[in-house]
Design a protein around this motif. Sequence first.
Motif, PDB file in Angstrom:
ATOM      1  N   LEU A   1     -31.504   1.054 -13.140  1.00 28.42           N
ATOM      2  CA  LEU A   1     -32.725   1.780 -13.491  1.00 28.42           C
ATOM      3  C   LEU A   1     -33.808   1.521 -12.454  1.00 28.42           C
ATOM      4  O   LEU A   1     -34.507   2.442 -12.031  1.00 28.42           O
ATOM      5  N   GLY A   2     -33.935   0.266 -12.049  1.00 26.97           N
ATOM      6  CA  GLY A   2     -34.921  -0.069 -11.020  1.00 26.97           C
ATOM      7  C   GLY A   2     -34.671   0.688  -9.720  1.00 26.97           C
ATOM      8  O   GLY A   2     -35.610   1.193  -9.085  1.00 26.97           O
ATOM      9  N   ARG A   3     -33.404   0.800  -9.328  1.00 22.84           N
ATOM     10  CA  ARG A   3     -33.056   1.548  -8.113  1.00 22.84           C
ATOM     11  C   ARG A   3     -33.388   3.037  -8.281  1.00 22.84           C
ATOM     12  O   ARG A   3     -33.912   3.670  -7.361  1.00 22.84           O
ATOM     13  N   ALA A   4     -33.062   3.578  -9.456  1.00 19.16           N
ATOM     14  CA  ALA A   4     -33.336   5.002  -9.705  1.00 19.16           C
ATOM     15  C   ALA A   4     -34.838   5.275  -9.657  1.00 19.16           C
ATOM     16  O   ALA A   4     -35.270   6.315  -9.143  1.00 19.16           O
ATOM     17  N   LYS A   5     -35.623   4.346 -10.189  1.00 16.93           N
ATOM     18  CA  LYS A   5     -37.082   4.510 -10.146  1.00 16.93           C
ATOM     19  C   LYS A   5     -37.583   4.455  -8.707  1.00 16.93           C
ATOM     20  O   LYS A   5     -38.468   5.219  -8.322  1.00 16.93           O
ATOM     21  N   ALA A   6     -37.005   3.536  -7.916  1.00 15.01           N
ATOM     22  CA  ALA A   6     -37.401   3.417  -6.519  1.00 15.01           C
ATOM     23  C   ALA A   6     -37.047   4.686  -5.742  1.00 15.01           C
ATOM     24  O   ALA A   6     -37.780   5.085  -4.832  1.00 15.01           O
ATOM     25  N   GLU A   7     -35.938   5.308  -6.114  1.00 12.66           N
ATOM     26  CA  GLU A   7     -35.514   6.550  -5.455  1.00 12.66           C
ATOM     27  C   GLU A   7     -36.220   7.772  -6.050  1.00 12.66           C
ATOM     28  O   GLU A   7     -35.990   8.899  -5.589  1.00 12.66           O
TER      29      GLU A   7
END
Length: 97
Positions: free
Chosen positions: A37-43
């Motif tokens: 989720l953190g990666r998706a938010k960063a992207e």
Amino acid sequence: MTDAPSRPFESIESAQEFMELLQETIDEAKAELERDLGRAKAERDPRQVEAFDLAIYKLGQLSTHTKKSRRILNDLRTIRRLLIAERAENAAATSAR
């Protein structure tokens, strides 16, 4: 009691072990999804963020149900022990007569 259980959930204890393993797996999966989720938010991918949020929510629900089931299994084990103890007391009282 009888011989050792031949099926995975033939005893309350084996069901408790399974529920414990299930809870550990849920916790691991939830931690992994939170990282994703953190990666998706960063992207800045709103579709993936929403999907990860939903999956995390559903794992939270499953975790709640698992914890409740573990408490119910504990209650059943306690009740069984009380009944066995009561039977043993009754048998001892009967044989003492």
